[in-house]
Design a protein around this motif. Structure first.
Motif, PDB file in Angstrom:
ATOM      1  N   MET A   1       0.746  -1.176  -0.104  1.00  0.00           N
ATOM      2  CA  MET A   1       0.045  -0.031  -0.009  1.00  0.00           C
ATOM      3  C   MET A   1       0.735   1.288   0.050  1.00  0.00           C
ATOM      4  SD  MET A   1      -3.437   0.610   0.978  1.00  0.00           S
ATOM      5  CE  MET A   1      -3.963   0.174   2.583  1.00  0.00           C
ATOM      6  N   GLY A   2       0.797   2.130  -0.962  1.00  0.00           N
ATOM      7  CA  GLY A   2       1.407   3.371  -1.106  1.00  0.00           C
ATOM      8  C   GLY A   2       1.064   4.281   0.021  1.00  0.00           C
ATOM      9  N   GLU A   3       2.318   4.924   0.365  1.00  0.00           N
ATOM     10  CA  GLU A   3       2.016   5.987   1.442  1.00  0.00           C
ATOM     11  C   GLU A   3       1.546   7.287   0.926  1.00  0.00           C
ATOM     12  OE1 GLU A   3       2.456   5.672   4.947  1.00  0.00           O
ATOM     13  OE2 GLU A   3       2.350   3.455   4.428  1.00  0.00           O
ATOM     14  N   ILE A   4       0.977   7.935   1.724  1.00  0.00           N
ATOM     15  CA  ILE A   4       0.302   9.269   1.112  1.00  0.00           C
ATOM     16  C   ILE A   4       0.999  10.283   2.210  1.00  0.00           C
ATOM     17  CG2 ILE A   4      -1.674   9.201   2.108  1.00  0.00           C
ATOM     18  CD1 ILE A   4      -2.842  10.957  -0.230  1.00  0.00           C
ATOM     19  N   ALA A   5       1.346  11.639   1.912  1.00  0.00           N
ATOM     20  CA  ALA A   5       1.815  12.603   2.745  1.00  0.00           C
ATOM     21  C   ALA A   5       0.483  13.031   3.365  1.00  0.00           C
ATOM     22  CB  ALA A   5       2.514  13.868   2.096  1.00  0.00           C
ATOM     23  N   GLY A  25     -11.979  -1.059   1.671  1.00  0.00           N
ATOM     24  CA  GLY A  25     -10.676  -0.418   1.327  1.00  0.00           C
ATOM     25  C   GLY A  25     -10.685   1.081   1.473  1.00  0.00           C
ATOM     26  N   ILE A  26      -9.933   2.092   1.028  1.00  0.00           N
ATOM     27  CA  ILE A  26      -9.829   3.442   1.346  1.00  0.00           C
ATOM     28  C   ILE A  26     -10.805   4.252   0.446  1.00  0.00           C
ATOM     29  CG2 ILE A  26      -8.235   5.126   1.505  1.00  0.00           C
ATOM     30  CD1 ILE A  26      -6.088   3.259   2.262  1.00  0.00           C
ATOM     31  N   CYS A  27     -11.493   4.950   1.056  1.00  0.00           N
ATOM     32  CA  CYS A  27     -12.225   6.082   0.058  1.00  0.00           C
ATOM     33  C   CYS A  27     -12.180   7.436   0.991  1.00  0.00           C
ATOM     34  CB  CYS A  27     -13.721   5.678  -0.023  1.00  0.00           C
ATOM     35  SG  CYS A  27     -14.601   5.643   1.518  1.00  0.00           S
ATOM     36  N   ARG A  46     -17.888   6.912  -2.684  1.00  0.00           N
ATOM     37  CA  ARG A  46     -17.590   5.636  -2.596  1.00  0.00           C
ATOM     38  C   ARG A  46     -16.905   4.975  -3.915  1.00  0.00           C
ATOM     39  NH1 ARG A  46     -19.660   0.180  -2.921  1.00  0.00           N
ATOM     40  NH2 ARG A  46     -19.965  -0.636  -0.795  1.00  0.00           N
ATOM     41  N   GLU A  47     -15.667   5.471  -3.935  1.00  0.00           N
ATOM     42  CA  GLU A  47     -14.700   4.679  -4.844  1.00  0.00           C
ATOM     43  C   GLU A  47     -13.583   4.390  -4.000  1.00  0.00           C
ATOM     44  OE1 GLU A  47     -12.386   5.827  -8.704  1.00  0.00           O
ATOM     45  OE2 GLU A  47     -13.635   7.310  -8.075  1.00  0.00           O
ATOM     46  N   PHE A  48     -13.235   3.063  -4.203  1.00  0.00           N
ATOM     47  CA  PHE A  48     -12.082   2.578  -3.336  1.00  0.00           C
ATOM     48  C   PHE A  48     -10.775   2.517  -4.179  1.00  0.00           C
ATOM     49  CE2 PHE A  48     -16.111   0.648  -1.663  1.00  0.00           C
ATOM     50  CZ  PHE A  48     -16.256   1.326  -0.405  1.00  0.00           C
ATOM     51  N   PHE A  49      -9.619   2.638  -3.352  1.00  0.00           N
ATOM     52  CA  PHE A  49      -8.422   2.939  -3.988  1.00  0.00           C
ATOM     53  C   PHE A  49      -7.320   1.895  -3.328  1.00  0.00           C
ATOM     54  CE2 PHE A  49     -10.768   6.803  -4.834  1.00  0.00           C
ATOM     55  CZ  PHE A  49     -10.381   7.182  -6.050  1.00  0.00           C
ATOM     56  N   PRO A  50      -6.391   1.123  -4.016  1.00  0.00           N
ATOM     57  CA  PRO A  50      -5.667   0.314  -3.399  1.00  0.00           C
ATOM     58  C   PRO A  50      -4.616   1.277  -3.175  1.00  0.00           C
ATOM     59  CG  PRO A  50      -5.524   0.469  -5.913  1.00  0.00           C
ATOM     60  CD  PRO A  50      -6.562   0.921  -5.410  1.00  0.00           C
ATOM     61  N   LYS A  51      -4.260   2.332  -3.572  1.00  0.00           N
ATOM     62  CA  LYS A  51      -3.019   3.433  -3.097  1.00  0.00           C
ATOM     63  C   LYS A  51      -3.596   4.870  -3.413  1.00  0.00           C
ATOM     64  CE  LYS A  51      -0.757   3.508  -7.468  1.00  0.00           C
ATOM     65  NZ  LYS A  51       0.533   3.517  -8.209  1.00  0.00           N
ATOM     66  N   PRO A  52      -3.182   5.685  -2.693  1.00  0.00           N
ATOM     67  CA  PRO A  52      -3.727   7.027  -2.936  1.00  0.00           C
ATOM     68  C   PRO A  52      -3.705   7.652  -4.189  1.00  0.00           C
ATOM     69  CG  PRO A  52      -2.461   7.141  -0.820  1.00  0.00           C
ATOM     70  CD  PRO A  52      -2.153   5.635  -1.707  1.00  0.00           C
ATOM     71  N   ASP A  55      -4.206  12.761  -8.048  1.00  0.00           N
ATOM     72  CA  ASP A  55      -5.014  13.881  -8.061  1.00  0.00           C
ATOM     73  C   ASP A  55      -6.537  13.667  -7.608  1.00  0.00           C
ATOM     74  OD1 ASP A  55      -6.146  16.230  -8.872  1.00  0.00           O
ATOM     75  OD2 ASP A  55      -6.004  15.961 -10.910  1.00  0.00           O
ATOM     76  N   PHE A  56      -6.544  14.157  -6.608  1.00  0.00           N
ATOM     77  CA  PHE A  56      -7.871  14.104  -5.751  1.00  0.00           C
ATOM     78  C   PHE A  56      -8.993  14.905  -6.435  1.00  0.00           C
ATOM     79  CE2 PHE A  56      -5.175  12.764  -2.219  1.00  0.00           C
ATOM     80  CZ  PHE A  56      -5.575  11.852  -1.970  1.00  0.00           C
ATOM     81  N   THR A  57      -8.482  16.141  -7.277  1.00  0.00           N
ATOM     82  CA  THR A  57      -9.667  16.789  -7.961  1.00  0.00           C
ATOM     83  C   THR A  57     -10.666  15.810  -8.793  1.00  0.00           C
ATOM     84  OG1 THR A  57      -8.062  18.582  -8.064  1.00  0.00           O
ATOM     85  CG2 THR A  57      -9.811  18.661  -9.694  1.00  0.00           C
ATOM     86  N   GLU A  58      -9.809  14.550  -9.486  1.00  0.00           N
ATOM     87  CA  GLU A  58     -10.677  13.790 -10.234  1.00  0.00           C
ATOM     88  C   GLU A  58     -11.882  12.988  -9.299  1.00  0.00           C
ATOM     89  OE1 GLU A  58      -8.491  11.120 -12.477  1.00  0.00           O
ATOM     90  OE2 GLU A  58      -7.169  12.541 -13.216  1.00  0.00           O
ATOM     91  N   ILE A  59     -11.425  12.907  -8.037  1.00  0.00           N
ATOM     92  CA  ILE A  59     -12.511  12.061  -7.070  1.00  0.00           C
ATOM     93  C   ILE A  59     -13.631  12.944  -6.858  1.00  0.00           C
ATOM     94  CG2 ILE A  59     -12.813  11.200  -4.770  1.00  0.00           C
ATOM     95  CD1 ILE A  59      -9.760  10.255  -4.955  1.00  0.00           C
TER      96      ILE A  59
END
Length: 161
Positions: A1-5, A25-27, A46-52, A55-59
């Motif tokens: 799992m990728g790290e996010i700052a 998962g992570i949403c 409600r979209e689950f991501f394996p890694k962060p 670009d959060f703008t798309e979400i």
């Protein structure tokens, strides 16, 4: 799992994206508005991501699973949710949402109460298709209830007729 700052602050602002850990998962959610009484309005995606995502703008450009009032500031301070980014609130979420509630579900005889930040009104008739999509509330779900709503794929138009 990728790290996010993570954002290095505990004070919630409009546009903040917060990470939600669920059994699926992570949403993510976004703070879209503030209100003097109900504190914060959040949109949950409600979209689950394996890694962060990069670009959060798309979400947040997508349609949220649901919108609710929520004490996100308390949840962040308690470490229940982490702030991960801040992006502009999408145009389709920019207007303060109209919430709906009732004190008595009786089919066509139900009295509905609407609230849009400062304005309130009521109707005594069946809801229109558009009104069925108005978020329930204002209410203040707990963090566990918020996660349960995500996991059970809560949809206001289906689950709060």
């Amino acid at each position: 799992m990728g790290e996010i700052a993570m954002l290095n602050r505990k004070t919630v602002k409009i546009g903040d994206i917060f990470q939600i850990l669920t059994s699926e998962g992570i949403c993510y959610g976004q703070v879209t508005h503030t209100h003097p009484k109900w504190k914060f309005v959040v949109a949950i995606f409600r979209e689950f991501f394996p890694k962060p995502p990069k670009d959060f703008t798309e979400i947040v450009a997508k349609e949220p699973q649901f919108i609710t009032t929520f004490l996100i500031q308390d949840a962040v301070r308690q470490g229940l949710f982490q702030l991960v980014a801040n992006v502009a609130v999408s145009e389709h979420l920019a207007a303060f949402p109209t919430f709906r509630s009732t004190n008595n579900l009786k089919g066509d005889e139900t009295m509905w109460f609407f609230w849009a930040g400062g304005t309130q009104w009521k109707v005594h008739r069946p809801l229109t298709k558009g009104e069925k999509k108005y978020p329930r509330g204002p209410s203040l779900p707990s963090a566990p209830l918020l996660i349960e709503m995500i996991e059970k794929n809560y949809r206001v138009e289906r689950d709060y007729i």
